[in-house]
Design a protein around this motif. Structure first.
Motif, PDB file in Angstrom:
ATOM      1  N   LEU A 137       0.834  -1.209   0.000  1.00 20.42           N
ATOM      2  CA  LEU A 137       0.000   0.000   0.000  1.00 20.42           C
ATOM      3  C   LEU A 137       0.865   1.253   0.000  1.00 20.42           C
ATOM      4  CD1 LEU A 137      -2.955   1.012   0.179  1.00 20.42           C
ATOM      5  CD2 LEU A 137      -2.724   0.974   2.659  1.00 20.42           C
ATOM      6  N   PHE A 138       1.983   1.148   0.728  1.00 19.47           N
ATOM      7  CA  PHE A 138       2.848   2.328   0.876  1.00 19.47           C
ATOM      8  C   PHE A 138       4.246   2.059   0.334  1.00 19.47           C
ATOM      9  CE2 PHE A 138      -0.012   2.234   4.584  1.00 19.47           C
ATOM     10  CZ  PHE A 138      -0.628   3.462   4.450  1.00 19.47           C
ATOM     11  N   GLU A 139       4.940   3.116   0.046  1.00 21.05           N
ATOM     12  CA  GLU A 139       6.389   2.998  -0.065  1.00 21.05           C
ATOM     13  C   GLU A 139       6.987   4.187   0.679  1.00 21.05           C
ATOM     14  OE1 GLU A 139       7.168   2.714  -4.223  1.00 21.05           O
ATOM     15  OE2 GLU A 139       6.405   4.705  -4.689  1.00 21.05           O
ATOM     16  N   TYR A 140       8.193   3.966   1.192  1.00 24.22           N
ATOM     17  CA  TYR A 140       8.795   5.012   1.998  1.00 24.22           C
ATOM     18  C   TYR A 140       9.478   6.019   1.092  1.00 24.22           C
ATOM     19  CZ  TYR A 140      10.805   7.250   6.041  1.00 24.22           C
ATOM     20  OH  TYR A 140      11.101   8.173   7.001  1.00 24.22           O
ATOM     21  N   ASP A 141       9.153   7.277   1.254  1.00 24.34           N
ATOM     22  CA  ASP A 141       9.763   8.319   0.455  1.00 24.34           C
ATOM     23  C   ASP A 141      10.884   8.954   1.274  1.00 24.34           C
ATOM     24  OD1 ASP A 141      10.389  10.877  -0.696  1.00 24.34           O
ATOM     25  OD2 ASP A 141       8.526  10.758  -1.840  1.00 24.34           O
ATOM     26  N   GLU A 142      12.130   8.637   0.872  1.00 22.33           N
ATOM     27  CA  GLU A 142      13.300   9.113   1.634  1.00 22.33           C
ATOM     28  C   GLU A 142      13.286  10.639   1.675  1.00 22.33           C
ATOM     29  OE1 GLU A 142      15.447   7.148   3.095  1.00 22.33           O
ATOM     30  OE2 GLU A 142      15.083   5.189   2.149  1.00 22.33           O
ATOM     31  N   GLU A 143      12.975  11.254   0.529  1.00 22.52           N
ATOM     32  CA  GLU A 143      13.031  12.701   0.426  1.00 22.52           C
ATOM     33  C   GLU A 143      12.047  13.370   1.381  1.00 22.52           C
ATOM     34  OE1 GLU A 143      12.524  15.482  -3.372  1.00 22.52           O
ATOM     35  OE2 GLU A 143      13.685  13.669  -3.765  1.00 22.52           O
ATOM     36  N   GLU A 144      10.813  12.838   1.383  1.00 20.87           N
ATOM     37  CA  GLU A 144       9.780  13.435   2.224  1.00 20.87           C
ATOM     38  C   GLU A 144       9.852  12.922   3.655  1.00 20.87           C
ATOM     39  OE1 GLU A 144       6.158  14.543   1.062  1.00 20.87           O
ATOM     40  OE2 GLU A 144       6.766  15.075  -0.973  1.00 20.87           O
ATOM     41  N   GLY A 145      10.601  11.832   3.881  1.00 21.67           N
ATOM     42  CA  GLY A 145      10.714  11.269   5.218  1.00 21.67           C
ATOM     43  C   GLY A 145       9.403  10.719   5.740  1.00 21.67           C
ATOM     44  N   ARG A 146       8.583  10.178   4.827  1.00 20.36           N
ATOM     45  CA  ARG A 146       7.304   9.617   5.270  1.00 20.36           C
ATOM     46  C   ARG A 146       6.861   8.566   4.274  1.00 20.36           C
ATOM     47  NH1 ARG A 146       2.771  11.587   2.208  1.00 20.36           N
ATOM     48  NH2 ARG A 146       3.312  13.390   0.949  1.00 20.36           N
ATOM     49  N   TYR A 147       5.854   7.791   4.669  1.00 24.82           N
ATOM     50  CA  TYR A 147       5.265   6.855   3.732  1.00 24.82           C
ATOM     51  C   TYR A 147       4.394   7.617   2.733  1.00 24.82           C
ATOM     52  CZ  TYR A 147       6.836   2.898   6.462  1.00 24.82           C
ATOM     53  OH  TYR A 147       7.625   1.973   7.083  1.00 24.82           O
ATOM     54  N   VAL A 148       4.477   7.214   1.481  1.00 28.16           N
ATOM     55  CA  VAL A 148       3.552   7.767   0.490  1.00 28.16           C
ATOM     56  C   VAL A 148       2.792   6.600  -0.122  1.00 28.16           C
ATOM     57  CG1 VAL A 148       4.988   9.780  -0.046  1.00 28.16           C
ATOM     58  CG2 VAL A 148       5.262   7.680  -1.373  1.00 28.16           C
ATOM     59  N   ALA A 149       1.654   6.913  -0.723  1.00 27.95           N
ATOM     60  CA  ALA A 149       0.849   5.857  -1.339  1.00 27.95           C
ATOM     61  C   ALA A 149       1.572   5.348  -2.579  1.00 27.95           C
ATOM     62  CB  ALA A 149      -0.517   6.406  -1.711  1.00 27.95           C
ATOM     63  N   LYS A 150       1.705   4.039  -2.707  1.00 28.37           N
ATOM     64  CA  LYS A 150       2.387   3.495  -3.884  1.00 28.37           C
ATOM     65  C   LYS A 150       1.505   3.700  -5.111  1.00 28.37           C
ATOM     66  CE  LYS A 150       4.823  -0.617  -5.530  1.00 28.37           C
ATOM     67  NZ  LYS A 150       6.176  -0.098  -5.765  1.00 28.37           N
ATOM     68  N   HIS A 151       0.207   3.504  -4.949  1.00 28.10           N
ATOM     69  CA  HIS A 151      -0.711   3.669  -6.080  1.00 28.10           C
ATOM     70  C   HIS A 151      -1.289   5.087  -6.020  1.00 28.10           C
ATOM     71  CE1 HIS A 151      -2.802   1.804  -9.365  1.00 28.10           C
ATOM     72  NE2 HIS A 151      -3.971   2.156  -8.894  1.00 28.10           N
ATOM     73  N   HIS A 152      -2.251   5.310  -5.179  1.00 26.34           N
ATOM     74  CA  HIS A 152      -2.676   6.661  -4.810  1.00 26.34           C
ATOM     75  C   HIS A 152      -3.428   6.590  -3.492  1.00 26.34           C
ATOM     76  CE1 HIS A 152      -6.773   5.906  -6.051  1.00 26.34           C
ATOM     77  NE2 HIS A 152      -6.346   5.528  -7.238  1.00 26.34           N
ATOM     78  N   PRO A 153      -3.674   7.721  -2.854  1.00 24.47           N
ATOM     79  CA  PRO A 153      -4.138   7.688  -1.458  1.00 24.47           C
ATOM     80  C   PRO A 153      -5.550   7.132  -1.280  1.00 24.47           C
ATOM     81  CG  PRO A 153      -3.390   9.901  -2.105  1.00 24.47           C
ATOM     82  CD  PRO A 153      -3.448   9.078  -3.339  1.00 24.47           C
ATOM     83  N   PHE A 154      -6.215   6.786  -2.379  1.00 25.84           N
ATOM     84  CA  PHE A 154      -7.573   6.252  -2.253  1.00 25.84           C
ATOM     85  C   PHE A 154      -7.610   4.747  -2.464  1.00 25.84           C
ATOM     86  CE2 PHE A 154      -7.709  10.635  -3.551  1.00 25.84           C
ATOM     87  CZ  PHE A 154      -8.431  11.166  -2.507  1.00 25.84           C
ATOM     88  N   THR A 155      -6.433   4.151  -2.580  1.00 25.73           N
ATOM     89  CA  THR A 155      -6.352   2.710  -2.779  1.00 25.73           C
ATOM     90  C   THR A 155      -6.680   1.979  -1.486  1.00 25.73           C
ATOM     91  OG1 THR A 155      -4.628   3.073  -4.406  1.00 25.73           O
ATOM     92  CG2 THR A 155      -4.816   0.847  -3.496  1.00 25.73           C
TER      93      THR A 155
END
Lengths: 595, 595
Positions: free
Chosen positions: B440-458
């Motif tokens: 569901l998520f992947e870790y975004d090193e740049e943003e320092g947070r999990y982001v949605a791998k597909h999109h936030p409504f998945t």
């Protein structure tokens, strides 16, 4: 709180159930239209795209389902499993009114807050509110039907064109600004600083290039864009059915399009259209109806009385003719009694909005004519007038005297306005008409030159070729419009495919060869490498669907239209963007024009 | 000089003529492919969309036609009337090679200058020249077939979806900038100074709103836009087959799409695809193929040897495992002899481009193993390795030791690269595969947070819901991709339809409620009024057509594509526009970023 579907699978659409499903177990899903509690039972109208069916929750069948049903309100999304039963009190207003479904299981898939607009066709809220909550507005049966109808029209068009050897080819959305066109929407390029794409006003140049490329028969249902001020039938983006074919002349284009229209009417409306369709030259349309898109569902045709007016003693008429103007009139035959002097005064105000200076009138009664201008005409003259209009008791003749263009325009609009006021326009009558032989040029006062009425690649009629240099205003084009009930559905032309003729055309438009190449260079270059005779047409899909569904605005047949100021109250676009984005695009916002 | 069609009407397409037309009089129109003069006769190959046919001009049949034929050259457009005859010398390379047409009448419809590129499939000119003269490039039979094939695919998709209750609904092209997406193309608004529309990256939000509105089953073949740097399979504008449906879970979406794919393959390629298609979880795809879009036409599967490597005396392997890395390998089984040390060295260079530090190898021969790292392993360890890979004489084992993600990526690409080098990829074999259960998520090193791998409504999988707060990285999504021969054709997901779950999702993404509403306000608002469970998929039409036609670039299946710098050499867009236009749009070009 929302439940998941789990192992429930929908078996039927609500609106499709009927007596033949009685005693069948069904699983339905949809929105609660309304809930009523009655005698220990809960009734819910369940709605989906196909329609509405009544669900009954009975504690004796399922206590759990009943308990959940006590929570539901309008617009809750639920799934129910249950058995179809014959209804005791048949509801004749509902297609499913003979049955109801007794629920043995139910899930609340989604709760709902009270919606800001009612989900009823006749909900009388402002259009702005409808557009803000468009996703609710589109729940209305009427709106769903509009969109389904639109889908159907597009499907029929594609099926027909595919069967007839037309290939749908997608042309670019990011393209070059249009020379000589309306205002473009521009798109700044990030990788080409200072440069812009334009969104297409139509795929005109591309479809001609596809003919040069030998694609032979092309079509596309495609979004087009014009940054013009909006009206009821204009949107920043609109959809065109775009068609082009090679190795044809006017006859072939009209013939295949008549078959297309016939198919559309048959398959979407169940209406048989007789072909060939009526045809009328531009000149005849203007003379008889004062319009290049006449509504021929009714008469009230224009007739000229210059010969009578010229020597009459009514100075306004006589002077008009002497000064090169026209005196024309219409006969509102049979409806004379419906117009009082006051009503006629209002009609006069109406024609004044089209530049007419006044409206003369003659009522024909059993006792003779009744008219403020009657005294200016001898009996013989009056007889001639009545004869020309076939004037009989009960008729009303209305006249405008002015420059020819004003007379035609004023009377052309007046006859339609009167038909509307009389309520004689039958929405269920569809009169299709080709208007042909448009003038090739029109004079542009501002530019002080002739400009192409259609576009500079429109072919003149062979019969008029010799007039191209001597009397351009008389040259007729191989251009045609298709008109439905007074509204232009589409139009097109045969294009020039000869380099030599194209040169003459540009010359007539006042372009030097250099100017022509600057404006249309790549198309002219393309034409040098072997160009087939070709021509085509483009329809406004939004308008076509609007007319066929009996709507008055194209916004009713577009899922997510813009408001009059080209914005969307729902998504709130257009919107302010981040400075970083503009920087990447090498542009800056300048609100004060004088900066 | 060009002649007009006059009363000539085409009766047949050139490429459709055959022996059954012998002695028939036909009228043909098209382009002159070539002309040969032979023994007092003139032969011309006449070409249209359907193919080529030989025309013979014989002075004895028509002197006038013969005289005109003496003038024609390549790419002239002509019309001929004549009789079909059996050909003495059959041309087996031409579908119409058994016949020829003796012309009794001919018209030169358009002359042609010598074209700057040859109209032959194998013309070896630069792509830039091809794009500048795209209208000539599109005359090539290969390109015409590509566009006709594309039309056919779109038609089959529309027919299938229509039959299955899907409604095509057009969503706006002028819309709101995408939060959390790629870079948008922006369109300045004239009537809303300082504000911008964005061209859609996909109709994602609109299709979800259409589900909220009860449209139930939606699709659209639609242009989408991303302002990203271009590659062979990327264009500024691309076409998506976009599908969404209500009241479904993963199974229903996959099932209907399998039928759709089956139909596409059957009707456009004549190929029977067996369904249900193969399915593989994301995890399995990564473990076995090092890729979330594995090409399963061949083996060379990845295997882990951490258990063996951990305690071996090859320090690189042992340390990698001890530090939490992986040691994995593939067996290029049966092809060991095809790779010299030098070849393996090149493969090592290849994996280094994916971040691997080296490539260890073991060749299995009749005489035993041959490997620079052989000495570090006891016989028992080596036996275990060979056993794991089923290593037999003639095999080549290749290993990468590194961080797990690097190992998978390097070997995943390596196995494909090797298959390409070996030439074992069969272009006529089509292996379709669902990859499911994406994270569901992947870790975004740049943003320092999990982001949605597909999109936030998945939607997360129900089984993993409890991990949403405690171990988000382990949560699997109801997301799926469809993969064809190692290329992602499309992907989609079931969406979240519960407000409560959506809140938890936003929290996991690190958004406060206020932030979530700022970004996705109108969608969240819509979800409050009754939202059905829904999900969908989107396919890249360009890519699909590219693969089915065996092309290597989507530019071969797009009529008018852009170059790598997002421009068109033909129309010369993007281009500089007039100051007046920018002023109307309230913007100014700023070329120097520091101004």
């Amino acid at each position: 709180m929302a439940e998941s579907l789990g192992n429930m699978k929908r078996t039927h659409m609500c609106g499709t159930l009927g007596p033949h499903h009685i005693d069948e177990e069904v699983t339905l899903m949809g929105w609660v239209q309304k809930r009523r509690d009655l005698g220990g039972l809960i009734f819910a109208d369940l709605r989906d795209r196909a329609g509405i069916v009544q669900i009954v929750f009975d504690k004796d069948i399922s206590e759990e389902a009943f308990a959940k049903a006590e929570k539901i309100r309008g617009e809750y999304v639920i799934a129910i499993r249950g058995v179809v039963k014959r209804r005791h009190a048949v509801n004749p207003n509902l297609p499913t009114g003979e049955i109801e479904v007794f629920a043995s299981e139910m899930k609340i898939l989604s709760e709902a807050q009270t919606p800001p607009i009612y989900i009823e066709d006749e909900d009388d809220v402002s259009e702005n509110l409808r557009l803000k909550y468009r996703y609710l507005d589109l729940r209305k049966s009427r709106m769903q039907k509009n969109l389904m109808f639109r889908h159907k029209v597009a499907k029929v068009v594609r099926d027909f064109l595919d069967e007839n050897g037309f290939i749908e080819v997608e042309t670019p959305m990011l393209t070059k600004p249009t020379p000589e066109g309306a205002r473009d929407y521009l798109v700044p390029s990030r990788v080409n600083p200072g440069k812009f794409y334009a969104l297409p006003q139509s795929p005109q140049l591309f479809k001609q290039l596809l003919m040069v490329s030998g694609m032979d028969r092309y079509f596309q249902i495609v979004k087009c864009f014009r940054d013009e001020d909006l009206r009821a039938d204009r949107q920043p983006e609109f959809t065109q059915i775009d068609i082009e074919m090679s190795f044809v002349d006017v006859e072939e284009v009209l013939a295949i399009n008549e078959k297309l229209l016939q198919r559309i009417f048959k398959e979407t409306m169940g209406i048989d259209i007789e072909i060939p369709l009526q045809r009328m030259s531009y000149r005849e349309a203007m003379e008889r109806y004062g319009s290049d898109k006449p509504d021929v569902r009714f008469g009230f045709e224009l007739k000229c009385i210059n010969d009578i007016a010229e020597n009459c003693s009514f100075k306004v008429f006589a002077d008009t003719v002497k000064n090169g103007g026209d005196v024309r009139g219409i006969n509102v035959n049979g409806y004379g009694n419906r117009f009082s002097r006051k009503d006629i005064g209002k009609l006069e105000d109406y024609v004044k909005t089209y530049g007419a200076k006044g409206l003369a009138w003659i009522k024909v009664t059993e006792e003779g004519v009744n008219s403020p201008i009657g005294k200016f005409f001898h009996d013989a003259e009056m007889d001639k007038i009545l004869q020309r209009f076939d004037g009989k008791p009960g008729d009303l003749l209305l006249f405008v005297a002015d420059k020819p263009s004003v007379v035609l325009d004023a009377l052309g609009h007046l006859r339609v306005e009167i038909a509307k006021q009389l309520g004689i326009l039958n929405k269920d009558e569809y009169k299709l008409l080709w208007v042909t032989e448009f003038p090739l040029f029109e004079y542009d006062e501002e530019e002080g030159r002739y400009v192409a009425k259609h576009h500079p690649f429109t072919s003149p009629m062979e019969e008029d070729l010799e007039l191209l240099e001597t009397a351009p205003e008389q040259v007729r084009a191989k251009a045609y419009d298709i008109v439905l009930n007074g509204i232009e559905l589409g139009g097109g032309s045969i294009r020039i495919h000869s380099t030599e003729l194209q040169q003459r055309m540009f010359k007539a438009l006042g372009f030097t060869t250099a100017q022509a190449w600057e404006k249309f260079g790549f198309l002219l270059e393309a034409f040098q490498y072997g160009t087939p005779p070709h021509g085509g047409i483009a329809y406004g899909l939004d308008r076509l669907v609007m007319l066929l569904t009996g709507n008055d605005s194209i916004r009713e047949v577009i899922a997510f239209p813009k408001t009059q100021n080209a914005s969307s109250p729902m998504t709130e676009d257009p919107s302010v963007v981040e400075e970083r984005q503009l920087k990447e695009l090498h542009i800056r916002v300048v609100l004060d024009q004088n900066q």
